[in-house]
Design a protein around this motif. Structure first.
Motif, mmCIF file in Angstrom:
data_model
loop_
_atom_site.group_PDB
_atom_site.id
_atom_site.type_symbol
_atom_site.label_atom_id
_atom_site.label_comp_id
_atom_site.label_asym_id
_atom_site.label_seq_id
_atom_site.Cartn_x
_atom_site.Cartn_y
_atom_site.Cartn_z
ATOM 1 N N ILE A 9 0.834 -1.210 0.000
ATOM 2 C CA ILE A 9 0.000 0.000 0.000
ATOM 3 C C ILE A 9 0.866 1.256 0.000
ATOM 4 O O ILE A 9 0.638 2.192 -0.770
ATOM 5 N N ARG A 10 1.896 1.271 0.824
ATOM 6 C CA ARG A 10 2.673 2.518 0.940
ATOM 7 C C ARG A 10 3.451 2.846 -0.332
ATOM 8 O O ARG A 10 3.839 3.979 -0.568
ATOM 9 N N ARG A 11 3.679 1.844 -1.174
ATOM 10 C CA ARG A 11 4.384 2.113 -2.428
ATOM 11 C C ARG A 11 3.447 2.682 -3.490
ATOM 12 O O ARG A 11 3.891 3.064 -4.557
ATOM 13 N N VAL A 12 2.140 2.758 -3.191
ATOM 14 C CA VAL A 12 1.195 3.378 -4.127
ATOM 15 C C VAL A 12 0.922 4.831 -3.746
ATOM 16 O O VAL A 12 0.788 5.691 -4.604
ATOM 17 N N VAL A 13 0.848 5.109 -2.432
ATOM 18 C CA VAL A 13 0.422 6.453 -2.033
ATOM 19 C C VAL A 13 1.454 7.225 -1.215
ATOM 20 O O VAL A 13 1.164 8.319 -0.758
ATOM 21 N N GLY A 14 2.648 6.693 -1.023
ATOM 22 C CA GLY A 14 3.608 7.372 -0.154
ATOM 23 C C GLY A 14 4.619 8.206 -0.919
ATOM 24 O O GLY A 14 4.486 8.440 -2.120
ATOM 25 N N PHE A 15 5.648 8.613 -0.211
ATOM 26 C CA PHE A 15 6.712 9.434 -0.809
ATOM 27 C C PHE A 15 7.562 8.615 -1.774
ATOM 28 O O PHE A 15 7.984 9.109 -2.818
ATOM 29 N N ALA A 16 7.842 7.357 -1.397
ATOM 30 C CA ALA A 16 8.819 6.555 -2.157
ATOM 31 C C ALA A 16 8.110 5.556 -3.069
ATOM 32 O O ALA A 16 8.050 4.368 -2.790
ATOM 33 N N ARG A 17 7.548 6.090 -4.172
ATOM 34 C CA ARG A 17 6.877 5.179 -5.125
ATOM 35 C C ARG A 17 7.923 4.570 -6.049
ATOM 36 O O ARG A 17 8.832 5.248 -6.520
ATOM 37 N N PRO A 18 7.810 3.274 -6.324
ATOM 38 C CA PRO A 18 8.858 2.612 -7.112
ATOM 39 C C PRO A 18 8.693 2.844 -8.607
ATOM 40 O O PRO A 18 7.581 3.066 -9.105
ATOM 41 N N ALA A 19 9.815 2.739 -9.310
ATOM 42 C CA ALA A 19 9.813 2.924 -10.768
ATOM 43 C C ALA A 19 8.905 1.907 -11.447
ATOM 44 O O ALA A 19 8.396 2.161 -12.544
ATOM 45 N N ASP A 20 8.672 0.760 -10.816
ATOM 46 C CA ASP A 20 7.760 -0.245 -11.390
ATOM 47 C C ASP A 20 6.457 0.437 -11.809
ATOM 48 O O ASP A 20 5.907 0.169 -12.872
ATOM 49 N N PHE A 21 5.958 1.339 -10.919
ATOM 50 C CA PHE A 21 4.733 2.079 -11.235
ATOM 51 C C PHE A 21 5.038 3.386 -11.959
ATOM 52 O O PHE A 21 4.417 3.699 -12.976
ATOM 53 N N THR A 22 5.960 4.174 -11.406
ATOM 54 C CA THR A 22 6.104 5.554 -11.909
ATOM 55 C C THR A 22 6.594 5.606 -13.362
ATOM 56 O O THR A 22 6.344 6.594 -14.050
ATOM 57 N N ASP A 23 7.246 4.559 -13.823
ATOM 58 C CA ASP A 23 7.690 4.520 -15.223
ATOM 59 C C ASP A 23 6.543 4.303 -16.204
ATOM 60 O O ASP A 23 6.728 4.420 -17.411
ATOM 61 N N ILE A 24 5.387 3.898 -15.723
ATOM 62 C CA ILE A 24 4.248 3.661 -16.632
ATOM 63 C C ILE A 24 3.696 5.025 -17.046
ATOM 64 O O ILE A 24 3.145 5.757 -16.221
#
Ligand code: SR1
Ligand code: MG
Length: 434
Positions: A372-387
Protein backbone atom coordinates in the motif's frame (compact mmCIF):
# COMPACT_ATOMS: atom_id res chain seq x y z
CA UNK A 1 32.51 21.84 -2.01
CA UNK A 2 30.76 23.08 1.20
CA UNK A 3 26.95 23.10 1.08
CA UNK A 4 25.39 26.60 1.29
CA UNK A 5 23.95 26.50 4.81
CA UNK A 6 26.26 23.83 6.25
CA UNK A 7 29.80 25.10 5.65
CA UNK A 8 31.05 22.26 7.85
CA UNK A 9 29.62 19.67 5.48
CA UNK A 10 31.15 18.98 2.09
CA UNK A 11 29.18 17.21 -0.60
CA UNK A 12 31.64 14.67 -1.89
CA UNK A 13 32.59 14.96 -5.51
CA UNK A 14 34.67 12.74 -7.77
CA UNK A 15 37.91 14.50 -6.86
CA UNK A 16 37.40 14.50 -3.11
CA UNK A 17 36.49 10.80 -3.20
CA UNK A 18 39.69 9.98 -5.11
CA UNK A 19 41.72 12.14 -2.70
CA UNK A 20 40.29 10.29 0.28
CA UNK A 21 40.72 6.81 -1.19
CA UNK A 22 44.38 7.62 -1.87
CA UNK A 23 44.90 8.09 1.90
CA UNK A 24 43.73 4.55 2.73
CA UNK A 25 46.50 2.15 1.68
CA UNK A 26 44.34 -1.01 1.47
CA UNK A 27 41.78 0.74 -0.74
CA UNK A 28 44.40 2.34 -2.97
CA UNK A 29 46.11 -1.03 -3.36
CA UNK A 30 42.89 -2.60 -4.61
CA UNK A 31 42.67 0.00 -7.37
CA UNK A 32 46.33 0.04 -8.37
CA UNK A 33 48.12 3.10 -9.83
CA UNK A 34 47.30 6.51 -8.32
CA UNK A 35 44.39 8.96 -8.23
CA UNK A 36 45.28 10.32 -11.67
CA UNK A 37 44.62 6.86 -13.14
CA UNK A 38 41.31 6.34 -11.34
CA UNK A 39 37.91 6.79 -12.89
CA UNK A 40 35.37 8.00 -10.29
CA UNK A 41 31.66 8.24 -11.12
CA UNK A 42 28.58 8.95 -9.04
CA UNK A 43 26.21 6.07 -9.78
CA UNK A 44 23.63 6.28 -6.97
CA UNK A 45 19.95 6.27 -7.76
CA UNK A 46 18.65 5.73 -4.22
CA UNK A 47 16.84 8.28 -2.06
CA UNK A 48 19.31 8.83 0.73
CA UNK A 49 23.05 8.49 -0.08
CA UNK A 50 25.70 9.30 -2.66
CA UNK A 51 27.29 6.24 -4.27
CA UNK A 52 30.53 6.30 -6.27
CA UNK A 53 32.12 3.67 -8.48
CA UNK A 54 35.91 4.01 -8.33
CA UNK A 55 37.84 2.10 -10.98
CA UNK A 56 41.59 1.72 -11.23
CA UNK A 57 44.00 -0.30 -13.34
CA UNK A 58 43.96 -3.22 -10.89
CA UNK A 59 40.39 -3.24 -9.58
CA UNK A 60 37.36 -1.28 -8.42
CA UNK A 61 35.57 -0.13 -5.27
CA UNK A 62 32.17 1.15 -4.31
CA UNK A 63 32.24 4.19 -2.02
CA UNK A 64 29.10 5.45 -0.27
CA UNK A 65 28.73 8.73 1.56
CA UNK A 66 25.82 9.87 3.73
CA UNK A 67 25.06 13.60 3.58
CA UNK A 68 23.26 15.12 6.59
CA UNK A 69 20.00 15.17 4.65
CA UNK A 70 17.88 13.03 2.33
CA UNK A 71 19.69 13.14 -0.96
CA UNK A 72 16.54 12.99 -3.10
CA UNK A 73 15.10 16.07 -1.40
CA UNK A 74 18.05 18.12 -0.19
CA UNK A 75 18.80 20.08 2.95
CA UNK A 76 15.15 20.84 3.67
CA UNK A 77 14.89 17.23 4.90
CA UNK A 78 17.74 16.75 7.39
CA UNK A 79 18.77 13.20 8.21
CA UNK A 80 21.49 11.98 10.52
CA UNK A 81 24.58 10.92 8.54
CA UNK A 82 25.37 8.37 11.26
CA UNK A 83 23.27 6.01 9.12
CA UNK A 84 26.47 5.06 7.28
CA UNK A 85 27.88 3.61 10.53
CA UNK A 86 24.77 1.46 10.99
CA UNK A 87 25.03 0.35 7.39
CA UNK A 88 28.64 -0.74 7.83
CA UNK A 89 27.89 -2.44 11.15
CA UNK A 90 24.88 -4.32 9.73
CA UNK A 91 26.87 -5.33 6.69
CA UNK A 92 29.50 -6.88 8.90
CA UNK A 93 26.97 -8.60 11.13
CA UNK A 94 25.03 -10.04 8.21
CA UNK A 95 28.29 -11.00 6.49
CA UNK A 96 29.02 -13.14 9.56
CA UNK A 97 25.79 -15.06 8.84
CA UNK A 98 25.57 -15.06 5.04
CA UNK A 99 28.80 -13.77 3.44
CA UNK A 100 27.96 -15.03 -0.05
CA UNK A 101 25.00 -12.65 -0.28
CA UNK A 102 26.73 -9.37 0.60
CA UNK A 103 29.38 -7.13 -0.86
CA UNK A 104 32.50 -7.43 1.29
CA UNK A 105 32.70 -4.50 3.75
CA UNK A 106 36.14 -2.90 3.29
CA UNK A 107 36.44 0.37 5.15
CA UNK A 108 34.49 2.86 7.25
CA UNK A 109 35.42 6.48 7.98
CA UNK A 110 33.12 7.72 10.77
CA UNK A 111 34.27 11.32 10.54
CA UNK A 112 33.26 11.47 6.85
CA UNK A 113 30.23 9.16 7.13
CA UNK A 114 31.75 7.22 4.29
CA UNK A 115 32.12 3.52 3.69
CA UNK A 116 33.78 1.42 1.03
CA UNK A 117 32.59 -2.00 -0.07
CA UNK A 118 33.45 -4.51 -2.75
CA UNK A 119 32.50 -3.29 -6.23
CA UNK A 120 29.93 -5.62 -7.77
CA UNK A 121 31.13 -5.86 -11.34
CA UNK A 122 28.72 -7.39 -13.88
CA UNK A 123 25.82 -7.04 -11.45
CA UNK A 124 22.58 -5.18 -11.98
CA UNK A 125 19.88 -3.96 -9.63
CA UNK A 126 17.01 -6.45 -9.52
CA UNK A 127 14.36 -3.73 -9.92
CA UNK A 128 16.01 -2.63 -13.20
CA UNK A 129 16.13 -6.23 -14.39
CA UNK A 130 12.44 -6.78 -13.61
CA UNK A 131 11.34 -3.50 -15.14
CA UNK A 132 13.18 -4.44 -18.32
CA UNK A 133 11.09 -7.64 -18.44
CA UNK A 134 13.85 -9.90 -17.09
CA UNK A 135 13.91 -12.69 -14.57
CA UNK A 136 16.60 -14.64 -12.74
CA UNK A 137 16.53 -18.38 -12.13
CA UNK A 138 17.14 -19.22 -8.48
CA UNK A 139 16.45 -15.71 -7.18
CA UNK A 140 13.72 -16.87 -4.78
CA UNK A 141 15.91 -19.66 -3.43
CA UNK A 142 18.85 -17.29 -2.93
CA UNK A 143 16.78 -14.73 -1.10
CA UNK A 144 15.03 -17.36 1.04
CA UNK A 145 18.45 -18.67 1.99
CA UNK A 146 19.80 -15.16 2.69
CA UNK A 147 16.78 -14.28 4.86
CA UNK A 148 16.95 -17.51 6.87
CA UNK A 149 20.67 -17.11 7.51
CA UNK A 150 20.63 -13.42 8.49
CA UNK A 151 17.41 -13.54 10.53
CA UNK A 152 18.16 -16.81 12.31
CA UNK A 153 21.81 -15.85 12.83
CA UNK A 154 20.97 -12.59 14.63
CA UNK A 155 18.09 -13.98 16.70
CA UNK A 156 17.95 -15.39 20.23
CA UNK A 157 17.89 -18.84 18.64
CA UNK A 158 21.49 -18.39 17.48
CA UNK A 159 23.02 -15.78 19.80
CA UNK A 160 23.77 -15.98 23.51
CA UNK A 161 21.55 -13.47 25.32
CA UNK A 162 24.41 -11.16 26.33
CA UNK A 163 25.65 -10.85 22.73
CA UNK A 164 22.15 -10.33 21.42
CA UNK A 165 21.38 -7.63 23.98
CA UNK A 166 24.61 -5.80 23.16
CA UNK A 167 23.80 -5.90 19.47
CA UNK A 168 20.23 -4.72 20.03
CA UNK A 169 21.64 -1.85 22.10
CA UNK A 170 23.90 -0.76 19.26
CA UNK A 171 21.14 -0.64 16.69
CA UNK A 172 18.62 1.05 18.98
CA UNK A 173 20.44 4.27 18.13
CA UNK A 174 19.46 4.13 14.44
CA UNK A 175 16.50 6.26 15.48
CA UNK A 176 16.07 8.58 12.51
CA UNK A 177 16.11 5.82 9.90
CA UNK A 178 13.59 3.78 11.88
CA UNK A 179 11.40 6.83 12.28
CA UNK A 180 11.23 7.18 8.49
CA UNK A 181 9.88 3.64 8.24
CA UNK A 182 7.52 4.02 11.21
CA UNK A 183 5.99 7.14 9.71
CA UNK A 184 6.09 6.29 6.02
CA UNK A 185 4.72 2.77 6.14
CA UNK A 186 2.23 2.85 8.96
CA UNK A 187 1.11 6.43 9.54
CA UNK A 188 1.67 9.17 6.94
CA UNK A 189 -0.16 7.49 4.10
CA UNK A 190 -3.34 7.14 6.16
CA UNK A 191 -3.81 10.89 6.54
CA UNK A 192 -3.21 14.02 4.50
CA UNK A 193 0.55 14.61 4.51
CA UNK A 194 2.62 16.92 2.33
CA UNK A 195 4.98 14.23 1.07
CA UNK A 196 2.33 11.72 -0.02
CA UNK A 197 2.07 11.30 -3.78
CA UNK A 198 -0.20 9.18 -5.95
CA UNK A 199 -1.59 9.07 -9.47
CA UNK A 200 -4.05 11.94 -9.30
CA UNK A 201 -6.89 12.47 -10.09
CA UNK A 202 -7.35 8.81 -11.04
CA UNK A 203 -6.68 7.44 -7.54
CA UNK A 204 -8.18 10.32 -5.54
CA UNK A 205 -11.30 8.34 -4.56
CA UNK A 206 -9.14 5.34 -3.60
CA UNK A 207 -6.98 7.48 -1.35
CA UNK A 208 -10.07 8.98 0.32
CA UNK A 209 -11.40 5.47 0.90
CA UNK A 210 -8.06 4.35 2.32
CA UNK A 211 -8.05 7.10 4.93
CA UNK A 212 -11.55 6.33 6.14
CA UNK A 213 -11.05 2.55 6.19
CA UNK A 214 -11.01 1.96 9.94
CA UNK A 215 -10.23 -1.76 9.70
CA UNK A 216 -7.22 -0.98 7.52
CA UNK A 217 -5.93 1.84 9.70
CA UNK A 218 -6.20 -0.33 12.81
CA UNK A 219 -4.42 -3.24 11.11
CA UNK A 220 -1.60 -0.87 10.09
CA UNK A 221 -1.35 0.50 13.64
CA UNK A 222 -1.21 -3.03 15.04
CA UNK A 223 1.71 -3.84 12.75
CA UNK A 224 3.44 -0.58 13.57
CA UNK A 225 3.32 -1.66 17.19
CA UNK A 226 5.05 -4.92 16.23
CA UNK A 227 7.73 -3.06 14.30
CA UNK A 228 8.25 -0.75 17.29
CA UNK A 229 8.35 -3.37 20.00
CA UNK A 230 9.68 -6.68 18.67
CA UNK A 231 13.45 -7.13 18.75
CA UNK A 232 13.50 -10.51 17.03
CA UNK A 233 16.43 -10.26 14.61
CA UNK A 234 18.70 -7.74 12.90
CA UNK A 235 16.72 -6.62 9.86
CA UNK A 236 18.03 -5.19 6.65
CA UNK A 237 15.20 -2.75 7.22
CA UNK A 238 14.54 -1.73 3.60
CA UNK A 239 14.62 -4.96 1.65
CA UNK A 240 13.16 -4.23 -1.77
CA UNK A 241 14.24 -5.13 -5.30
CA UNK A 242 16.28 -1.90 -5.47
CA UNK A 243 18.38 -3.17 -2.54
CA UNK A 244 19.46 -6.36 -4.30
CA UNK A 245 21.87 -6.90 -7.17
CA UNK A 246 22.37 -10.02 -9.27
CA UNK A 247 25.29 -11.05 -11.41
CA UNK A 248 26.57 -14.27 -12.91
CA UNK A 249 25.97 -16.88 -10.19
CA UNK A 250 25.69 -14.19 -7.54
CA UNK A 251 22.94 -12.45 -5.52
CA UNK A 252 23.99 -9.58 -3.22
CA UNK A 253 22.06 -7.44 -0.79
CA UNK A 254 23.10 -3.79 -0.49
CA UNK A 255 22.01 -0.59 1.30
CA UNK A 256 21.72 -1.65 4.95
CA UNK A 257 21.35 1.92 6.29
CA UNK A 258 17.84 1.23 7.69
CA UNK A 259 19.08 -1.75 9.73
CA UNK A 260 17.53 -2.29 13.15
CA UNK A 261 16.21 -5.10 15.30
CA UNK A 262 12.61 -5.92 14.48
CA UNK A 263 10.17 -8.65 13.53
CA UNK A 264 11.54 -11.11 10.96
CA UNK A 265 8.39 -10.83 8.86
CA UNK A 266 9.22 -7.17 8.15
CA UNK A 267 12.12 -8.02 5.82
CA UNK A 268 10.41 -11.03 4.25
CA UNK A 269 7.10 -9.25 3.71
CA UNK A 270 8.80 -6.19 2.26
CA UNK A 271 10.61 -8.18 -0.42
CA UNK A 272 7.52 -10.21 -1.29
CA UNK A 273 5.57 -6.95 -1.64
CA UNK A 274 8.01 -5.68 -4.28
CA UNK A 275 7.76 -8.90 -6.28
CA UNK A 276 3.96 -8.66 -6.18
CA UNK A 277 4.03 -4.95 -7.04
CA UNK A 278 6.17 -5.75 -10.06
CA UNK A 279 3.77 -8.55 -11.07
CA UNK A 280 0.82 -6.13 -11.05
CA UNK A 281 2.82 -3.29 -12.63
CA UNK A 282 3.77 -5.47 -15.61
CA UNK A 283 0.20 -5.21 -16.87
CA UNK A 284 0.56 -1.46 -17.10
CA UNK A 285 4.08 -1.51 -18.48
CA UNK A 286 3.28 -3.33 -21.71
CA UNK A 287 1.05 -0.97 -23.64
CA UNK A 288 1.30 -3.29 -26.65
CA UNK A 289 -0.97 -5.78 -24.94
CA UNK A 290 1.67 -8.39 -24.10
CA UNK A 291 0.34 -8.38 -20.58
CA UNK A 292 -3.00 -7.07 -19.52
CA UNK A 293 -5.15 -7.85 -16.54
CA UNK A 294 -7.79 -10.34 -17.64
CA UNK A 295 -5.46 -11.99 -20.16
CA UNK A 296 -3.06 -14.81 -19.53
CA UNK A 297 -0.06 -13.79 -17.41
CA UNK A 298 3.31 -13.49 -19.12
CA UNK A 299 6.12 -15.98 -18.43
CA UNK A 300 7.80 -13.26 -16.37
CA UNK A 301 4.67 -12.74 -14.28
CA UNK A 302 4.41 -16.50 -13.78
CA UNK A 303 8.04 -16.54 -12.68
CA UNK A 304 7.44 -13.68 -10.22
CA UNK A 305 4.73 -15.63 -8.41
CA UNK A 306 6.77 -18.82 -8.47
CA UNK A 307 9.62 -16.81 -6.97
CA UNK A 308 7.39 -15.63 -4.13
CA UNK A 309 6.58 -19.25 -3.26
CA UNK A 310 10.15 -20.45 -3.77
CA UNK A 311 11.48 -17.74 -1.49
CA UNK A 312 9.15 -18.62 1.37
CA UNK A 313 9.63 -22.38 1.07
CA UNK A 314 13.42 -22.01 0.95
CA UNK A 315 13.32 -19.69 3.95
CA UNK A 316 11.38 -22.28 5.97
CA UNK A 317 13.63 -25.18 4.97
CA UNK A 318 16.86 -23.34 5.76
CA UNK A 319 15.54 -21.78 8.96
CA UNK A 320 14.49 -25.19 10.30
CA UNK A 321 17.82 -26.67 9.31
CA UNK A 322 19.68 -23.91 11.15
CA UNK A 323 17.46 -24.38 14.19
CA UNK A 324 18.30 -28.09 14.26
CA UNK A 325 22.04 -27.64 13.71
CA UNK A 326 23.07 -24.20 14.98
CA UNK A 327 20.82 -23.24 17.88
CA UNK A 328 23.52 -21.82 20.15
CA UNK A 329 21.29 -19.09 21.57
CA UNK A 330 19.60 -18.78 24.92
CA UNK A 331 16.06 -19.18 23.63
CA UNK A 332 15.18 -22.90 23.68
CA UNK A 333 18.55 -23.64 25.34
CA UNK A 334 20.53 -26.68 24.28
CA UNK A 335 20.64 -27.83 27.92
CA UNK A 336 16.90 -28.46 27.71
CA UNK A 337 16.63 -29.35 24.05
CA UNK A 338 19.77 -31.17 22.91
CA UNK A 339 20.43 -31.16 19.18
CA UNK A 340 20.54 -34.29 17.07
CA UNK A 341 17.08 -35.88 17.43
CA UNK A 342 15.37 -37.04 14.25
CA UNK A 343 12.54 -34.89 12.95
CA UNK A 344 9.85 -37.34 14.03
CA UNK A 345 10.77 -37.60 17.67
CA UNK A 346 12.10 -34.07 18.01
CA UNK A 347 10.40 -32.48 21.04
CA UNK A 348 10.63 -29.06 19.40
CA UNK A 349 8.96 -30.11 16.15
CA UNK A 350 5.51 -28.59 16.89
CA UNK A 351 7.06 -25.56 18.54
CA UNK A 352 9.14 -24.79 15.46
CA UNK A 353 6.11 -25.02 13.22
CA UNK A 354 4.20 -22.62 15.46
CA UNK A 355 7.18 -20.21 15.43
CA UNK A 356 7.25 -20.24 11.64
CA UNK A 357 3.46 -19.83 11.42
CA UNK A 358 3.82 -16.65 13.46
CA UNK A 359 6.59 -15.36 11.20
CA UNK A 360 4.33 -16.13 8.25
CA UNK A 361 1.43 -14.12 9.72
CA UNK A 362 3.77 -11.17 10.26
CA UNK A 363 5.09 -11.59 6.73
CA UNK A 364 1.59 -11.42 5.23
CA UNK A 365 0.73 -8.28 7.19
CA UNK A 366 3.98 -6.43 6.47
CA UNK A 367 3.73 -7.44 2.83
CA UNK A 368 0.30 -5.78 2.68
CA UNK A 369 1.49 -2.62 4.45
CA UNK A 370 4.51 -2.23 2.15
CA UNK A 371 2.38 -2.80 -0.96
CA UNK A 372 0.00 0.00 0.00
CA UNK A 373 2.67 2.52 0.94
CA UNK A 374 4.38 2.11 -2.43
CA UNK A 375 1.19 3.38 -4.13
CA UNK A 376 0.42 6.45 -2.03
CA UNK A 377 3.61 7.37 -0.15
CA UNK A 378 6.71 9.43 -0.81
CA UNK A 379 8.82 6.56 -2.16
CA UNK A 380 6.88 5.18 -5.12
CA UNK A 381 8.86 2.61 -7.11
CA UNK A 382 9.81 2.92 -10.77
CA UNK A 383 7.76 -0.24 -11.39
CA UNK A 384 4.73 2.08 -11.24
CA UNK A 385 6.10 5.55 -11.91
CA UNK A 386 7.69 4.52 -15.22
CA UNK A 387 4.25 3.66 -16.63
CA UNK A 388 3.54 6.73 -18.72
CA UNK A 389 -0.14 6.18 -19.36
CA UNK A 390 -1.82 7.44 -16.18
CA UNK A 391 -4.92 5.29 -16.72
CA UNK A 392 -2.93 2.07 -17.04
CA UNK A 393 -0.73 3.08 -14.12
CA UNK A 394 -3.77 3.79 -11.94
CA UNK A 395 -5.32 0.41 -12.83
CA UNK A 396 -2.18 -1.43 -11.73
CA UNK A 397 -1.83 0.69 -8.60
CA UNK A 398 -5.49 0.22 -7.67
CA UNK A 399 -5.00 -3.53 -7.83
CA UNK A 400 -1.94 -3.16 -5.59
CA UNK A 401 -4.05 -1.22 -3.07
CA UNK A 402 -6.61 -4.03 -3.09
CA UNK A 403 -3.96 -6.66 -2.68
CA UNK A 404 -2.33 -4.72 0.14
CA UNK A 405 -5.66 -4.40 1.94
CA UNK A 406 -6.46 -8.09 1.51
CA UNK A 407 -3.12 -9.05 3.07
CA UNK A 408 -3.16 -6.47 5.81
CA UNK A 409 -6.78 -6.81 6.94
CA UNK A 410 -7.54 -10.43 6.01
CA UNK A 411 -4.17 -11.72 7.17
CA UNK A 412 -5.69 -14.78 8.83
CA UNK A 413 -7.27 -15.91 5.54
CA UNK A 414 -3.72 -16.45 4.23
CA UNK A 415 -2.32 -19.51 5.90
CA UNK A 416 0.30 -20.50 3.33
CA UNK A 417 2.27 -18.70 0.64
CA UNK A 418 0.06 -20.24 -2.05
CA UNK A 419 -2.83 -18.24 -0.55
CA UNK A 420 -0.89 -15.02 -1.21
CA UNK A 421 -0.32 -16.12 -4.80
CA UNK A 422 -4.03 -17.01 -5.21
CA UNK A 423 -5.20 -13.65 -3.88
CA UNK A 424 -2.77 -11.83 -6.18
CA UNK A 425 -4.02 -13.73 -9.25
CA UNK A 426 -7.66 -13.21 -8.25
CA UNK A 427 -7.16 -9.48 -7.86
CA UNK A 428 -5.37 -9.26 -11.20
CA UNK A 429 -8.28 -11.05 -12.87
CA UNK A 430 -10.97 -8.81 -11.42
CA UNK A 431 -11.49 -6.34 -14.26
CA UNK A 432 -11.96 -3.52 -14.31
CA UNK A 433 -10.93 -2.51 -10.79
CA UNK A 434 -13.41 0.01 -9.36
C1 SR1 B 1 13.77 9.24 2.68
S1 SR1 B 1 13.13 8.24 1.50
C2 SR1 B 1 13.03 6.77 2.27
C3 SR1 B 1 12.62 5.68 1.40
O1 SR1 B 1 13.62 5.40 0.47
C4 SR1 B 1 14.23 4.18 0.79
O2 SR1 B 1 14.60 3.43 -0.29
C5 SR1 B 1 13.24 3.46 1.66
O3 SR1 B 1 12.46 2.55 0.96
C6 SR1 B 1 12.45 4.52 2.26
O4 SR1 B 1 11.12 4.22 2.42
MG1 MG C 1 18.41 2.02 -0.93
Amino acid sequence: MPTPDRPDHRIPDERSIARYVATVPELAARLGGGPAAWDVREIGDGNVNYVFAVRGPAGALCVKQAPPYVRAVGESWPLSPTRSGFEFRALREHARCAPAYLPAPLHYAPELHLLAVEFLDDHCVVRHLLNAGGSRAGFGADMGDYLARTLFGTSDLALPAADKRRLVGEFEANIEMCRIMEEMIFTEIYRPFHRNRWTSPELDPDVRRLRSDTALVIAAARLKNRYLTRREALLHGDLHTGSIMVGPGSTRVIDQEFACFGPMGFDIGSLLAHLLVNYLAQDGRHADGHAEAGTEETPQQHWLLETVAELWHTFVRRFLELWRTSAHGDAYPATLFPAGADDEDDVLYAERSAYLDRIFRDTVGFCGAETIRRVVGFARPADFTDIEDAGRRADAERRALRLGRALLVDTAAHTCVEDIVKTTRRIRDETPPD
